[in-house]
Design a protein around this motif. Structure first.
Motif, PDB file in Angstrom:
ATOM      1  N   ASP A 874       0.682  -1.337  -0.012  1.00 54.93           N
ATOM      2  CA  ASP A 874       0.052   0.145   0.092  1.00 54.93           C
ATOM      3  C   ASP A 874       0.916   1.216  -0.008  1.00 54.93           C
ATOM      4  O   ASP A 874       0.587   2.246  -0.775  1.00 54.93           O
ATOM      5  CB  ASP A 874      -0.786  -0.123   1.049  1.00 54.93           C
ATOM      6  CG  ASP A 874      -2.085  -1.286   1.204  1.00 54.93           C
ATOM      7  OD1 ASP A 874      -2.404  -1.553   0.171  1.00 54.93           O
ATOM      8  OD2 ASP A 874      -2.387  -1.510   2.191  1.00 54.93           O
ATOM      9  N   LEU A 877       2.368   1.805  -3.490  1.00 55.80           N
ATOM     10  CA  LEU A 877       1.401   2.206  -4.283  1.00 55.80           C
ATOM     11  C   LEU A 877       0.988   3.602  -3.912  1.00 55.80           C
ATOM     12  O   LEU A 877       1.003   4.614  -5.045  1.00 55.80           O
ATOM     13  CB  LEU A 877       0.156   1.470  -4.080  1.00 55.80           C
ATOM     14  CG  LEU A 877      -1.003   1.958  -5.253  1.00 55.80           C
ATOM     15  CD1 LEU A 877      -0.544   2.177  -6.738  1.00 55.80           C
ATOM     16  CD2 LEU A 877      -2.307   1.354  -4.946  1.00 55.80           C
ATOM     17  N   LEU A 881       1.465   6.704  -6.452  1.00 59.89           N
ATOM     18  CA  LEU A 881       0.497   7.732  -6.743  1.00 59.89           C
ATOM     19  C   LEU A 881       0.733   9.270  -6.595  1.00 59.89           C
ATOM     20  O   LEU A 881       0.260  10.271  -7.209  1.00 59.89           O
ATOM     21  CB  LEU A 881      -0.860   7.281  -6.052  1.00 59.89           C
ATOM     22  CG  LEU A 881      -1.232   6.058  -6.574  1.00 59.89           C
ATOM     23  CD1 LEU A 881      -2.603   5.710  -5.462  1.00 59.89           C
ATOM     24  CD2 LEU A 881      -1.790   6.019  -7.956  1.00 59.89           C
ATOM     25  N   SER A 887      -1.566   4.166 -14.103  1.00 57.97           N
ATOM     26  CA  SER A 887      -1.851   2.729 -13.538  1.00 57.97           C
ATOM     27  C   SER A 887      -0.811   1.920 -14.310  1.00 57.97           C
ATOM     28  O   SER A 887       0.002   0.840 -13.887  1.00 57.97           O
ATOM     29  CB  SER A 887      -3.166   2.263 -13.739  1.00 57.97           C
ATOM     30  OG  SER A 887      -4.035   3.073 -12.906  1.00 57.97           O
ATOM     31  N   GLU A 902      -5.241  -1.648 -10.628  1.00 56.53           N
ATOM     32  CA  GLU A 902      -6.578  -1.220 -10.106  1.00 56.53           C
ATOM     33  C   GLU A 902      -6.979  -2.044  -8.912  1.00 56.53           C
ATOM     34  O   GLU A 902      -7.545  -1.429  -8.023  1.00 56.53           O
ATOM     35  CB  GLU A 902      -7.454  -1.660 -11.289  1.00 56.53           C
ATOM     36  CG  GLU A 902      -7.320  -0.448 -12.532  1.00 56.53           C
ATOM     37  CD  GLU A 902      -7.409   0.917 -12.108  1.00 56.53           C
ATOM     38  OE1 GLU A 902      -8.223   1.232 -11.373  1.00 56.53           O
ATOM     39  OE2 GLU A 902      -6.504   1.738 -12.989  1.00 56.53           O
ATOM     40  N   ARG A 905      -5.471  -0.421  -6.105  1.00 56.86           N
ATOM     41  CA  ARG A 905      -5.943   0.902  -5.854  1.00 56.86           C
ATOM     42  C   ARG A 905      -7.410   0.856  -4.858  1.00 56.86           C
ATOM     43  O   ARG A 905      -7.649   1.551  -4.186  1.00 56.86           O
ATOM     44  CB  ARG A 905      -6.269   1.619  -7.195  1.00 56.86           C
ATOM     45  CG  ARG A 905      -4.999   2.195  -7.692  1.00 56.86           C
ATOM     46  CD  ARG A 905      -5.236   2.702  -9.377  1.00 56.86           C
ATOM     47  NE  ARG A 905      -6.330   3.704  -9.044  1.00 56.86           N
ATOM     48  CZ  ARG A 905      -5.788   4.831  -9.325  1.00 56.86           C
ATOM     49  NH1 ARG A 905      -4.302   5.285  -9.320  1.00 56.86           N
ATOM     50  NH2 ARG A 905      -6.683   5.967  -9.089  1.00 56.86           N
ATOM     51  N   TYR A 906      -8.000  -0.233  -5.241  1.00 55.77           N
ATOM     52  CA  TYR A 906      -9.213  -0.460  -4.750  1.00 55.77           C
ATOM     53  C   TYR A 906      -8.978  -0.645  -3.074  1.00 55.77           C
ATOM     54  O   TYR A 906      -9.666  -0.337  -2.521  1.00 55.77           O
ATOM     55  CB  TYR A 906     -10.172  -1.421  -5.462  1.00 55.77           C
ATOM     56  CG  TYR A 906     -11.381  -1.757  -4.716  1.00 55.77           C
ATOM     57  CD1 TYR A 906     -12.241  -1.068  -4.776  1.00 55.77           C
ATOM     58  CD2 TYR A 906     -11.440  -3.162  -3.825  1.00 55.77           C
ATOM     59  CE1 TYR A 906     -13.609  -1.218  -4.126  1.00 55.77           C
ATOM     60  CE2 TYR A 906     -12.523  -3.478  -3.262  1.00 55.77           C
ATOM     61  CZ  TYR A 906     -13.679  -2.252  -3.233  1.00 55.77           C
ATOM     62  OH  TYR A 906     -14.826  -2.924  -2.671  1.00 55.77           O
ATOM     63  N   ARG A 909      -8.015   2.455  -1.226  1.00 60.92           N
ATOM     64  CA  ARG A 909      -9.034   3.298  -1.090  1.00 60.92           C
ATOM     65  C   ARG A 909     -10.026   2.727   0.330  1.00 60.92           C
ATOM     66  O   ARG A 909     -10.225   3.617   1.083  1.00 60.92           O
ATOM     67  CB  ARG A 909     -10.102   3.463  -2.305  1.00 60.92           C
ATOM     68  CG  ARG A 909      -9.619   4.176  -3.535  1.00 60.92           C
ATOM     69  CD  ARG A 909     -10.368   4.231  -4.416  1.00 60.92           C
ATOM     70  NE  ARG A 909     -11.596   4.983  -4.373  1.00 60.92           N
ATOM     71  CZ  ARG A 909     -11.929   6.121  -4.531  1.00 60.92           C
ATOM     72  NH1 ARG A 909     -10.966   6.773  -5.198  1.00 60.92           N
ATOM     73  NH2 ARG A 909     -12.974   6.598  -4.452  1.00 60.92           N
ATOM     74  N   LEU A 920      -8.019   9.271  -5.834  1.00 62.94           N
ATOM     75  CA  LEU A 920      -7.275   8.648  -4.985  1.00 62.94           C
ATOM     76  C   LEU A 920      -5.878   9.255  -5.540  1.00 62.94           C
ATOM     77  O   LEU A 920      -5.056   9.831  -4.560  1.00 62.94           O
ATOM     78  CB  LEU A 920      -6.986   7.365  -5.223  1.00 62.94           C
ATOM     79  CG  LEU A 920      -5.743   6.517  -4.519  1.00 62.94           C
ATOM     80  CD1 LEU A 920      -6.118   6.593  -2.807  1.00 62.94           C
ATOM     81  CD2 LEU A 920      -5.782   5.040  -4.703  1.00 62.94           C
ATOM     82  N   ASN A 921      -5.412   9.656  -6.680  1.00 65.68           N
ATOM     83  CA  ASN A 921      -4.112  10.212  -7.155  1.00 65.68           C
ATOM     84  C   ASN A 921      -4.291  11.713  -6.588  1.00 65.68           C
ATOM     85  O   ASN A 921      -2.864  12.235  -5.988  1.00 65.68           O
ATOM     86  CB  ASN A 921      -4.110  10.530  -8.569  1.00 65.68           C
ATOM     87  CG  ASN A 921      -3.693   8.952  -9.325  1.00 65.68           C
ATOM     88  OD1 ASN A 921      -4.046   7.927  -8.933  1.00 65.68           O
ATOM     89  ND2 ASN A 921      -2.665   9.026 -10.115  1.00 65.68           N
TER      90      ASN A 921
END
Length: 927
Positions: A874, A877, A881, A887, A902, A905-906, A909, A920-921
């Motif tokens: 996390d 990532l 970001l 991505s 993706e 990312r999910y 979040r 998110l970015n």
């Protein structure tokens, strides 16, 4: 109380004779001898009192002379006279001094003594109150005789003995004249009787003296070892020895019988001095020969001698019926006076064939030399007229005369040598033997010694017509001429002595000053004469004479300035023994052998500062000194306003008029010229230390009086201390005020500076922040670019590796399809594993994380502190970001598919609990 004797007729006659003796006419005078002693006369104008001087004495403690004058007591300190009056202004008839410095005086109904006070002046102490005799106010004390422990006061009828503070009346053997002391014995004559001796307060008859009853005894002197020499009024001299009295019949006795002996004195050298009523003073020896006779014709002021005394230096002082005269037998200068004007004024002298020749304005005179009797002067016939020069050349006596130049023969002849008028000075030339040069009224004449040895006139020097008074030649052969009016010439003559080749004029003072400097002679000089063996004789402007020798000896002689002939002064070295001094009226002889004694005496003679007068405006006070010890103990400190001072000084025991030179150290270091002035005044002296010095001869002893003038109160030490304290206070106060002002100013400036500094610091801080910010931004940009580059490198690397991996897998599939060698397949698998291991390896992540933290400081810490449960994937990532990577780019870095990205990312979040509509970015970039 003793019965007072009644005066006899003889006593009354004698008393009347004494009172009126001054009215007697002088008898014919005696003749003066060759060497007369030095006389100094004091008239009533000098001592400012009356004519008659009845008695004289000298105070042995001070050297001052005292005279009993009809006006009062006269005191002479060697320079000035002072008069003291008795309480009732009586005539002082008698005076005597004791060894304690008391001066006893007697007058009409008065006896007492004078003693110096703390101020230096005499104060009178009367003894009259001690006398019980009621008739004493009518007695007049004519004689005082001090003894070893008593003082005898005597009138003509009564005697009073002062002893141990008491006055006792002494019975006299009748009416008497005077008590005389001879050694330790005391004698007197009773009028009409013989002599008596005072023994234990009583008078004892002296046997064999009855013959004196018919006359009056006026002197009793020691004669031989035990005898007495008795001088009478009109019977001449008597000798008394061993009870026998005999009358003397020599010249002195006959003289005194004729001119009436009044006083007698025994001199230290065995001679006698007698004062007469009618004919002055005579000096005799023990044989009765008259050595000197001094009367009015020979310089004495008056022929009536009332008193005689002897001073400490052997000089005789005579109290006269009119004035006082001092006679210095020990003075080196011996005078010949010309009372009859026979000789005229001497201009030159010379010794020739045991004769003294004098060139005068009357002609040439000669006498035998030396002579013990009366000199007989003889005129050289034909020499009448003005004589300028007498010179002996090679045994020949030549005379420069107004009428020409003449030769005086040993027989007294008068021969003409050169008849041109005015032969002033003739001198032989050492550089040209046989030649002599003469200065005349009209030029220079040359003389030559002929074959027979006689000096003859040769010629006049052509082209030179100046009047030349003196000619001399120095040791270098240079010829010097003294012009009659215009100083000195130095000349060079031609080889034949006929012309002057060179003539150079120089002031006469130039040579004189050079000689003065070389011999350390000060003062103004009238003429300088060359003497024997390098001696020089300096004639001062005041008439005094200074004789110097090369060995440093200096002898000075005080001579009256009017004694010399102005512009024609002459001092002649007669021989190695005598100098002859030409005066306007006669001449004097100076023995050279006495010069050292004179210098020795001068070194002993020390002047005395008699008085210091301090003048302060209209007020004044004075300090008077009688002795050197009193002066030495006086160290005055005067006030600032007492800066006007008058010094008076004297030379005690000086017969000849002393000359003084003085200076004030602290004001002037140079000695003044010698002068008879005995007073010096200084006005407006500045505060400071001074020392007044006075001397009576150039090499004599110096008397000093140091003193100090204090500064005014505003210049005193305490004033300066107060000024210093006040100044320090003012400086301290001003310093304090200044410090306060400075402190206030500094505070203000500091505040302004602090404010300015704060503003500057703030500005600098903002600038620094800005710079740091810009630097950080640049660093962030750099790090971002570096991170981006790194990331892109990773991406490209992974992309490349993926492409390689794909190609390898394709190669693997083709190899498997074609069933190639199994071993190759193994190597390919190994290569695929190696690529997999380098795609997004942990080491790459650490490098990325380090650079990321530098750019995005505290990102991970803040993220972890706010959100729990985040995994390393996390965080990775989130970092990608934050860098705003797509991505696809993240998939390449994570070596996963886009779908896998993706999914991550999910999950992120969810863990961040972001709403569905949040990007998110953008969240990560803003976090």
């Amino acid at each position: 109380m003793p019965i007072r004797n009644q005066p006899t007729a003889l006593f009354i006659n004698i008393l009347i004779w004494l009172l009126f003796v001054s009215n007697l006419n002088a008898a014919p005078t005696s003749r003066n001898l060759f060497f007369a002693p030095y006389l100094r006369n004091f008239s009533k104008q000098d001592y400012q009192a009356y004519n008659q001087n009845w008695s004289l004495c000298q105070d042995t403690t001070t050297g001052f002379l005292y005279a009993a004058n009809s006006r009062g007591l006269l005191e002479f300190d060697g320079t000035r006279w002072q008069t003291y009056r008795l309480p009732e202004q009586q005539i002082v008839r008698s005076v005597a001094s004791d060894q304690k410095g008391r001066i006893y005086t007697g007058g009409l109904g008065e006896i007492g003594y004078w003693q110096a006070t703390a101020t230096g002046l005499l104060r009178y102490h009367s003894l009259t109150r001690l006398i019980a005799n009621r008739l004493f106010p009518k007695e007049e004390i004519w004689n005082i005789v001090p003894g070893p422990d008593f003082v005898f006061f005597q009138s003509f009828s009564t005697g009073f003995l002062y002893q141990n503070g008491q006055v006792t009346e002494v019975r006299l053997p009748g009416n008497v004249l005077f008590l005389y002391q001879v050694g330790t014995r005391y004698y007197l004559q009773s009028i009409g009787k013989g002599l008596y001796e005072l023994v234990n307060g009583k008078f004892i008859t002296l046997p064999g003296t009855n013959e004196l009853a018919s006359t009056a005894v006026h002197s009793i002197l020691p004669y031989g070892t035990k005898g007495l020499l008795i001088g009478t009024r009109d019977h001449g001299l008597f000798q008394y020895e061993k009870g026998h009295l005999s009358r003397l019949n020599h010249a002195a006795s006959r003289f005194l019988q004729r001119y009436q002996c009044n006083k007698g004195l025994a001199l230290p050298d065995g001679r006698y001095a007698f004062g007469t009523i009618l004919n002055g003073i005579i000096i005799t020896d023990t044989t009765g020969a008259i050595l000197y006779s001094l009367n009015q014709r020979e310089g004495l002021q008056n022929n009536t001698v009332l008193s005689l005394t002897l001073d400490a230096k052997g000089s005789v002082w005579a109290g006269l019926d009119d004035g006082i005269t001092a006679i210095a037998f020990g003075y080196p200068l011996k005078y010949f006076t010309d009372p009859n004007g026979q000789l005229g004024t001497p201009y030159d002298a010379v010794l020739y064939n045991n004769r003294l020749y004098l060139g005068t304005n009357h002609g040439v005179y000669w006498c035998d030399f030396p002579t013990s009797g009366v000199p007989a002067y003889h005129l050289i016939e034909g020499s009448q007229g003005q004589v300028w020069d007498l010179t002996v050349l090679d045994g020949q006596l030549l005379c420069g005369h107004n009428a020409g130049t003449f030769r005086i023969t040993p027989a007294g002849g008068w021969e003409a040598v050169f008849t041109q008028a005015g032969g002033w000075n003739l001198r032989a030339l050492a550089s040209r033997p046989g030649f002599a040069l003469q200065g005349t009224y009209t030029g220079l004449g040359v003389y030559r010694r002929d074959a027979a040895g006689k000096w003859q006139f040769s010629h006049l020097i052509a082209g030179f017509s100046e009047p030349i008074r003196e000619v001399w030649e120095d040791s270098d052969g240079r010829i010097w001429l003294r012009h009659a009016h215009r100083g000195v010439y130095s000349i060079q003559l031609s080889a034949d002595l006929r012309t002057v080749n060179r003539l150079r004029w120089t002031p006469a003072s130039a040579q004189d000053e050079a000689l003065k400097r070389s011999l350390n002679v000060s003062g103004k000089i009238r003429r300088i004469f060359t003497g024997w063996q390098g001696e020089h004789l300096f004639l001062r402007q005041d008439g005094s004479l200074l004789v110097t020798q090369p060995n440093g000896l200096k002898a000075e002689f005080a001579i009256s300035p009017i004694a010399w002939m102005d512009d024609y002064e002459a001092i002649v070295p007669l021989d190695s023994t005598f100098y002859l001094l030409c005066f306007e009226k006669g001449y004097a002889l100076l023995p050279r052998q006495e010069l050292s004694a004179v210098q020795h005496q001068q070194l002993k003679n020390k002047p005395l500062i008699r008085q210091l007068a301090v003048i302060n405006g209209t007020q004044s006070r004075s300090y008077t000194f009688r002795t050197a010890s009193a002066l030495a103990s006086f160290l005055p400190v005067l006030k600032a306003k007492e800066n006007h001072l008058v010094f008076q000084f004297s030379q005690p025991e000086a017969i000849q008029e002393p000359l003084f030179s003085y200076r004030l150290i602290g004001l002037d270091e140079n000695w003044s010229d010698f002068s008879p002035l005995a007073e010096k005044e200084y006005a407006s002296l500045m505060p400071g230390s001074y020392e007044f010095q006075v001397r009576s001869t150039s090499d004599g002893s110096v008397t000093s009086l140091p003193f100090e003038i204090s500064p005014p109160w505003y210049q005193s030490l305490w004033a300066y201390v107060a000024y210093g304290l006040l100044g320090c206070g003012l400086v301290g106060l001003s310093f304090y005020v200044h410090r306060r002002q400075v402190a206030a100013h500094q505070t203000k400036v500091r505040q302004q500076m602090e404010q300015k500094l704060a503003r500057e610091q703030e500005r600098h801080r903002q600038q620094l922040i800005q710079v740091q910010k810009e630097k950080l931004e640049q660093d962030v940009i750099g790090k971002s670019e570096e991170l981006a580059n790194t990331t892109m490198n990773l991406i490209h690397k992974n992309d490349l590796l993926l492409k390689l991996k794909g190609e390898v897998e394709k190669l693997k599939d083709e190899v498997q399809q074609r069933q190639t060698i199994d071993q190759a397949t193994g190597h390919i698998n190994q290569l695929v594993k190696l690529i997999d291991s380098n795609i997004s390896s942990r080491q790459d992540w650490k490098v990325f994380e380090k650079n990321f933290n530098k750019v995005h400081e505290q990102f991970f810490k803040r993220l972890l502190s706010q959100y729990d449960g985040l995994t390393p994937d996390d965080l990775r990532l989130a970092a990608y970001l934050r860098m705003n990577l797509s991505s696809k780019e993240v998939a390449k870095l994570l070596n996963i598919t886009v779908r896998g990205v993706e999914l991550k990312r999910y999950r992120l979040r969810k863990r961040l609990d972001l709403p569905q509509e949040a990007n998110l970015n953008e969240f990560m970039m803003a976090f």
